[in-house]
Motif scaffolding. Structure first.
Motif: not given
Length: 524
Positions: A101-122
């Motif tokens: 939840s405290e990650s500073k890098y959430k905007d990078k999730v998906g490696g530029g190929l995919f994007h998600t609105k709100n990266p979270t825990g499982f």
């Protein structure tokens, strides 16, 4: 509600011979399978002349990134219409969960190929998409996502403390029902990970008897990251996967086994032999594959890193062009691919005329060389265009893999917002059926790979078979009249008559019906 599917040829997912029978469904479950059932039902569907199979399971998907989109139906409809009722997601190191939840890098999730609105825990992710799913989703946690959570795209090795934090993210997913994890060795940041971290991730998954899927570091004879003078890099990549499996004792799935370029095709038999040798030694290792001979790629696939890092002025220098031409020609020879194998999928707004055409065809029409045309297309798209790269296989190789005991089937495709679509997103599984008929491959063997074998491999309970007490995921089709058109990527196949997800008909006599009966399947 009770529905009776009457007098169909049942291929139950076990690999056993087909037989004519009936399937009675009540609400979400199959409650009876037999011959000449006389039970009362609210609806009776005459399946005479049709094949009744378990719903197809797509062994490799990235559709988890679209589950909570407002227009999610757009991303799932074509998969449903080809008979897919369940997708295994979180592959290639990418998942929309596995983030602190405290990650500073959430905007990078998906490696530029995919994007998600709100990266979270499982656990939070599963709650967010509840009652929104068009198909069932079997989730894996992406190693790339967990690493991004800690350090973004930083190539520096993770410290022991960071690896311990990464394992907490893995534990949160596995304890709450994820089926395993995935690596993506061709993508940032997975490509930077050292063996200590890779062993730790796979070993943590193995503690839960989870499966690990791997996008290998090379899918061709020559790739970056390996010595040029060596055995084929695609074979070295398999060795790396096997090393992780041996060290961690995990169950291993080699993702999308392809042989990019004709120079890699001699590696087919040596690699299959190695898969079977390790299987015979008691290791749980296997692979999945496409039905199409091409796959999606970035337009810069053949461009060296040094060229892409240059300024526009540097790129225009004669010395640069000369060096680049030599490098590209060498790459084409080493890989066994050429510009006729490059089909443009997307360049950008205003350049739609190039979509669906090969670089060679465009060059011929414009009176330019293929090299200059390719360079032009890269520049017009600012290096962000897409291609479909041919010669992943030939028909002979695909048929060889289809009949191999260790293969299962997958799409590895997603719907693009613009440009030419990937045919696999629309026709992949029907194409396997067409290939089976053309090559006299027993239908029960092919259906098993699409259903029961995939469910067994990933340990998906109560799915993949037509059995009493199992979830009513069904695909009913006219095997003798499956129609596809591989020249039209977004062609909706004919002959897929009924598709049932958890007892809800989402395709009724080839008519698609909007519904969200899918579930997040959790490992029990």
């Amino acid at each position: 509600m009770k529905t009776l599917y009457k007098s169909g040829t049942i291929v139950d997912g076990s690999g056993n011979k087909p037989y004519v029978g009936d399937v009675l469904v009540e609400n979400e479950k199959i409650i009876k399978v037999g011959s000449n059932l006389t039970d009362e039902a609210d609806r009776i569907v005459d399946c005479t002349g049709l094949t009744v199979a378990p719903g197809f399971i797509d062994a490799h998907s990235h559709n988890d990134f679209f589950c909570d989109y407002d227009n999610a139906e757009v991303y799932f409809k074509s998969f449903i219409q080809q008979g897919i009722t369940t997708q295994i997601t979180g592959n290639c190191g990418f998942s929309p969960f596995g983030v602190a939840s405290e990650s500073k890098y959430k905007d990078k999730v998906g490696g530029g190929l995919f994007h998600t609105k709100n990266p979270t825990g499982f656990k939070e992710w599963t709650k967010r998409i509840e009652n929104k799913l068009y198909v069932n989703v079997v989730p894996l946690i992406g190693h790339g996502t967990t690493r991004i959570s800690l350090s973004g795209y930083d190539p520096a090795p993770l410290s022991k403390e960071q690896i311990a934090e990464e394992m907490k993210l893995v534990d949160e997913a596995m304890e709450n029902g994820a089926f395993g994890g995935s690596f993506g060795f061709m993508y940032e940041p997975g490509m930077y990970s050292k063996k200590e971290e890779l062993y730790a991730f796979a070993s943590e998954i193995a503690k839960y008897d989870g499966i690990v899927t791997v996008h290998p570091r090379a899918c061709s004879k020559v790739a970056l990251g390996y010595p040029l003078i060596s055995k084929p890099h695609i074979e070295i990549a398999l060795d790396e996967v096997i090393d992780i499996m041996e060290k961690s004792k995990c169950r291993m799935e080699y993702s999308h086994l392809i042989f990019t370029g004709t120079s890699s095709w001699p590696s087919v038999e040596p690699m299959l032999k190695k898969f079977h040798d390790y299987k015979d030694k008691g290791y749980k290792i296997a692979y999945d594959n496409y039905s199409f001979t091409y796959g999606a790629s970035v337009i810069t696939i053949a461009m060296p890193v040094w060229y892409m890092a240059m300024t526009p002025e540097q790129k225009k220098k004669k010395s640069t062009i000369f060096k680049l031409k030599i490098m590209l020609n060498l790459t084409k020879v080493l890989l066994g691919i050429d510009f006729p194998d490059f089909t443009v999928a997307y360049i950008g707004p205003g350049y739609e005329k190039y979509e669906g055409r090969t670089v060679s065809d465009i060059a011929k029409e414009e009176g330019a060389t293929e090299f200059d045309t390719y360079l032009k297309l890269v520049d017009l798209s600012n290096g962000q265009g897409r291609l479909y790269l041919g010669k992943y296989y030939n028909d002979e190789i695909i048929n060889r893999l289809m009949t191999d005991d260790l293969s299962i089937f997958m799409t590895d495709a997603w719907i693009e917002e613009s440009g030419t679509q990937n045919g696999s997103a629309f026709q992949c599984f029907p194409y396997f059926l067409v290939r089976a008929k053309q090559n006299n491959i027993p239908i029960e063997k092919v259906i098993r790979k699409m259903t029961g074998e995939t469910a067994d491999r990933f340990i998906i309970k109560e799915r993949g078979y037509i059995k009493e007490g199992y979830y009513a995921d069904l695909t009913i089709f006219d095997y003798n009249n499956i129609v596809i058109d591989t020249k039209v990527p977004d062609f909706t196949p004919k002959g897929i008559k009924y598709v049932v997800v958890n007892g809800t008909e989402v395709v009724d006599n080839e008519e698609y019906k909007t519904a969200t009966p899918g579930k997040v399947v959790l490992k029990k």
